[in-house]
Scaffold this motif. Structure first.
Motif, PDB file in Angstrom:
ATOM      1  N   LEU A 176       5.448   7.593  -2.070  1.00  0.00           N
ATOM      2  CA  LEU A 176       4.143   8.072  -1.624  1.00  0.00           C
ATOM      3  C   LEU A 176       4.070   9.594  -1.536  1.00  0.00           C
ATOM      4  N   ALA A 177       5.194  10.225  -1.255  1.00  0.00           N
ATOM      5  CA  ALA A 177       5.207  11.667  -0.973  1.00  0.00           C
ATOM      6  C   ALA A 177       4.545  12.525  -2.051  1.00  0.00           C
ATOM      7  N   PRO A 178       4.831  12.321  -3.341  1.00  0.00           N
ATOM      8  CA  PRO A 178       4.188  13.190  -4.348  1.00  0.00           C
ATOM      9  C   PRO A 178       2.677  13.046  -4.375  1.00  0.00           C
ATOM     10  N   ILE A 179       2.175  11.828  -4.198  1.00  0.00           N
ATOM     11  CA  ILE A 179       0.733  11.599  -4.214  1.00  0.00           C
ATOM     12  C   ILE A 179       0.076  12.304  -3.034  1.00  0.00           C
ATOM     13  N   VAL A 180       0.656  12.126  -1.860  1.00  0.00           N
ATOM     14  CA  VAL A 180       0.111  12.764  -0.662  1.00  0.00           C
ATOM     15  C   VAL A 180       0.216  14.277  -0.783  1.00  0.00           C
ATOM     16  N   GLY A 181       1.309  14.755  -1.356  1.00  0.00           N
ATOM     17  CA  GLY A 181       1.486  16.192  -1.509  1.00  0.00           C
ATOM     18  C   GLY A 181       0.403  16.832  -2.353  1.00  0.00           C
ATOM     19  N   VAL A 182       0.019  16.158  -3.438  1.00  0.00           N
ATOM     20  CA  VAL A 182      -1.038  16.685  -4.298  1.00  0.00           C
ATOM     21  C   VAL A 182      -2.376  16.696  -3.560  1.00  0.00           C
ATOM     22  N   ARG A 183      -2.677  15.605  -2.868  1.00  0.00           N
ATOM     23  CA  ARG A 183      -3.934  15.553  -2.112  1.00  0.00           C
ATOM     24  C   ARG A 183      -3.943  16.586  -0.995  1.00  0.00           C
ATOM     25  N   ALA A 184      -2.793  16.796  -0.354  1.00  0.00           N
ATOM     26  CA  ALA A 184      -2.713  17.783   0.720  1.00  0.00           C
ATOM     27  C   ALA A 184      -2.993  19.190   0.202  1.00  0.00           C
ATOM     28  N   ARG A 185      -2.646  19.426  -1.051  1.00  0.00           N
ATOM     29  CA  ARG A 185      -2.871  20.748  -1.633  1.00  0.00           C
ATOM     30  C   ARG A 185      -4.336  20.965  -1.994  1.00  0.00           C
ATOM     31  N   TYR A 186      -4.975  19.928  -2.548  1.00  0.00           N
ATOM     32  CA  TYR A 186      -6.318  20.122  -3.100  1.00  0.00           C
ATOM     33  C   TYR A 186      -7.444  19.608  -2.196  1.00  0.00           C
ATOM     34  N   GLU A 187      -7.164  18.658  -1.328  1.00  0.00           N
ATOM     35  CA  GLU A 187      -8.169  18.167  -0.384  1.00  0.00           C
ATOM     36  C   GLU A 187      -7.492  17.788   0.933  1.00  0.00           C
ATOM     37  N   PRO A 188      -6.971  18.789   1.645  1.00  0.00           N
ATOM     38  CA  PRO A 188      -6.176  18.513   2.846  1.00  0.00           C
ATOM     39  C   PRO A 188      -6.913  17.739   3.930  1.00  0.00           C
ATOM     40  N   ARG A 189      -8.238  17.898   4.013  1.00  0.00           N
ATOM     41  CA  ARG A 189      -9.006  17.154   5.011  1.00  0.00           C
ATOM     42  C   ARG A 189      -9.782  15.993   4.383  1.00  0.00           C
ATOM     43  N   GLY A 190      -9.311  15.521   3.241  1.00  0.00           N
ATOM     44  CA  GLY A 190      -9.942  14.376   2.597  1.00  0.00           C
ATOM     45  C   GLY A 190      -9.785  13.100   3.417  1.00  0.00           C
ATOM     46  N   THR A 191     -10.545  12.090   3.064  1.00  0.00           N
ATOM     47  CA  THR A 191     -10.497  10.828   3.789  1.00  0.00           C
ATOM     48  C   THR A 191      -9.328   9.976   3.307  1.00  0.00           C
ATOM     49  N   GLN A 192      -8.885   9.088   4.191  1.00  0.00           N
ATOM     50  CA  GLN A 192      -7.819   8.142   3.876  1.00  0.00           C
ATOM     51  C   GLN A 192      -8.201   6.772   4.424  1.00  0.00           C
ATOM     52  N   PRO A 193      -7.625   5.699   3.877  1.00  0.00           N
ATOM     53  CA  PRO A 193      -7.930   4.356   4.389  1.00  0.00           C
ATOM     54  C   PRO A 193      -7.580   4.228   5.867  1.00  0.00           C
ATOM     55  N   VAL A 194      -8.376   3.470   6.579  1.00  0.00           N
ATOM     56  CA  VAL A 194      -8.105   3.193   7.994  1.00  0.00           C
ATOM     57  C   VAL A 194      -7.024   2.124   8.084  1.00  0.00           C
ATOM     58  N   VAL A 195      -5.936   2.440   8.739  1.00  0.00           N
ATOM     59  CA  VAL A 195      -4.841   1.476   8.859  1.00  0.00           C
ATOM     60  C   VAL A 195      -4.681   0.964  10.287  1.00  0.00           C
ATOM     61  N   ASP A 196      -5.284   1.640  11.258  1.00  0.00           N
ATOM     62  CA  ASP A 196      -5.217   1.216  12.655  1.00  0.00           C
ATOM     63  C   ASP A 196      -6.414   0.322  12.942  1.00  0.00           C
ATOM     64  N   LEU A 197      -6.162  -0.963  13.132  1.00  0.00           N
ATOM     65  CA  LEU A 197      -7.229  -1.935  13.378  1.00  0.00           C
ATOM     66  C   LEU A 197      -7.470  -2.169  14.867  1.00  0.00           C
ATOM     67  N   GLY A 198      -6.848  -1.386  15.713  1.00  0.00           N
ATOM     68  CA  GLY A 198      -7.088  -1.472  17.147  1.00  0.00           C
ATOM     69  C   GLY A 198      -6.230  -2.481  17.882  1.00  0.00           C
ATOM     70  N   PHE A 199      -5.237  -3.064  17.208  1.00  0.00           N
ATOM     71  CA  PHE A 199      -4.440  -4.106  17.853  1.00  0.00           C
ATOM     72  C   PHE A 199      -3.545  -3.549  18.960  1.00  0.00           C
ATOM     73  N   TYR A 200      -2.993  -2.351  18.741  1.00  0.00           N
ATOM     74  CA  TYR A 200      -2.135  -1.766  19.778  1.00  0.00           C
ATOM     75  C   TYR A 200      -2.942  -1.442  21.024  1.00  0.00           C
ATOM     76  N   THR A 201      -4.153  -0.912  20.837  1.00  0.00           N
ATOM     77  CA  THR A 201      -5.019  -0.646  21.979  1.00  0.00           C
ATOM     78  C   THR A 201      -5.341  -1.946  22.713  1.00  0.00           C
ATOM     79  N   ARG A 202      -5.630  -2.999  21.962  1.00  0.00           N
ATOM     80  CA  ARG A 202      -5.923  -4.296  22.589  1.00  0.00           C
ATOM     81  C   ARG A 202      -4.722  -4.806  23.378  1.00  0.00           C
TER      82      ARG A 202
END
Length: 329
Positions: A176-202
């Motif tokens: 994953l690192a190279p993909i994230v690295g490229v996005r971090a360079r060109y769109e550092p505040r871009g959106t990403q999929p939501v992975v926290d579904l609130g189960f830990y809070t529940r």
């Protein structure tokens, strides 16, 4: 001076016995930046003969979090320590309007927050009192890397389910690192999929252990994440995988098991539904020469927010370890 003092101690949102102090930090592209130190002090009339009477504790929270654990603070002050907690920039008490919550592109940026807090409480290389660092989850990763860059400052490091490896493991992280690295360079505040579904809070709410208020500081499904931030985390994990030396004894507290956060199951109230604890246990052995890993039956991600039995076991382990470590220093 890092962490310039900007206010006196004032009553904290946690109420009687807790105070906060705001530290001005260097502004960034989102404007003014602050960190906030919360303190809870022992009774001076009874602390003089307690085992941790010459100890200052500094606690750092995890992702999408802030300090609210009164019980944990009182545990340390009842042993005679002075307890301090740090809400990092753009978290909790330190989050300001218009800021991207929790956003950072280099974990070393937090050096200013940590060193500002250390100066405020009178710590440093020539301090007469011992410094014990306590980090939960992402805070555990941040403090581990900080201690490795600043050997000799901390006398001990206590890690509560530290985020020392990505949930997809070292091979997944490497892919994953190279993909994230490229996005971090060109769109550092871009959106990403939501992975926290609130189960830990529940799980915390089901146990009656969640934060009492301030949902903006601790949203049910966590803060949105961004490539710039994830890249910083992955780089931190890579450093851990290579091996670091924090230069002091370490206690790592973990649940006995993990539950994948794909759908709600009641096992999430007695397991870690955030991290893969076996991977964290292995990664923990790469951070120092003297590392104790304690696995707590039925603990959740924050072991000190677990059900009463697991919480009592965690505090018993912590007390025995920290008193013994202090005696040997």
């Amino acid at each position: 001076m890092s962490g310039r003092k900007s206010s006196g101690w004032t009553l904290d949102v946690l109420g009687q016995g807790f105070e906060q102090y705001t530290l001005e930090l260097q502004p960034d592209d989102e404007g003014d930046v602050v960190a906030t130190v919360v303190r809870h002090l022992p009774n001076p009339l009874t602390a003089w003969n307690k085992p941790l009477r010459n100890v200052d504790v500094l606690y750092v929270h995890g992702w999408s979090d802030y300090f609210f654990q009164r019980e944990e603070a009182r545990f340390f002050t009842e042993l005679g320590a002075r307890f301090y907690a740090l809400d990092l920039r753009k978290y909790g008490r330190s989050l300001r309007d218009g800021q991207t919550p929790g956003y950072i592109t280099d974990l070393a940026t937090y050096d200013e927050d940590i060193e500002g807090a250390i100066q405020l409480i009178g710590q440093g290389r020539n301090a007469s009192r011992l410094l014990v660092l306590v980090g939960h989850s992402t805070g555990g990763l941040i403090l581990t890397l900080w201690a490795a860059r600043h050997p000799g400052v901390a006398a001990a490091l206590i890690l509560n389910s530290p985020w020392l490896e990505l949930q997809i493991g070292s091979l997944g992280r490497a892919a994953l690192a190279p993909i994230v690295g490229v996005r971090a360079r060109y769109e550092p505040r871009g959106t990403q999929p939501v992975v926290d579904l609130g189960f830990y809070t529940r799980a915390q709410h089901d146990l009656g252990a969640g934060a009492e208020a301030y949902p903006a500081w601790r949203p049910e499904r966590g803060f949105p994440t961004h490539p710039g931030w994830l890249n910083a985390i992955i780089l931190g994990h890579s450093k851990i995988a290579e091996g670091v030396d924090v230069g002091c004894p370490v206690l790592v507290l973990l649940s006995m098991r993990s539950t994948p956060p794909v759908r709600w199951v009641t096992a999430m109230t007695s397991s870690d539904s955030v991290l893969v604890v076996d991977d964290i246990a292995r990664a923990s052995l790469k951070i120092g020469k003297l590392v104790t890993v304690a696995r707590i039956e039925d603990a959740i991600h924050d072991v000190f927010l677990s059900a009463p039995g697991a919480r009592a076991e965690a505090y018993a382990v912590l007390r025995n370890w920290v008193v013994a470590a202090h005696t040997s220093l």
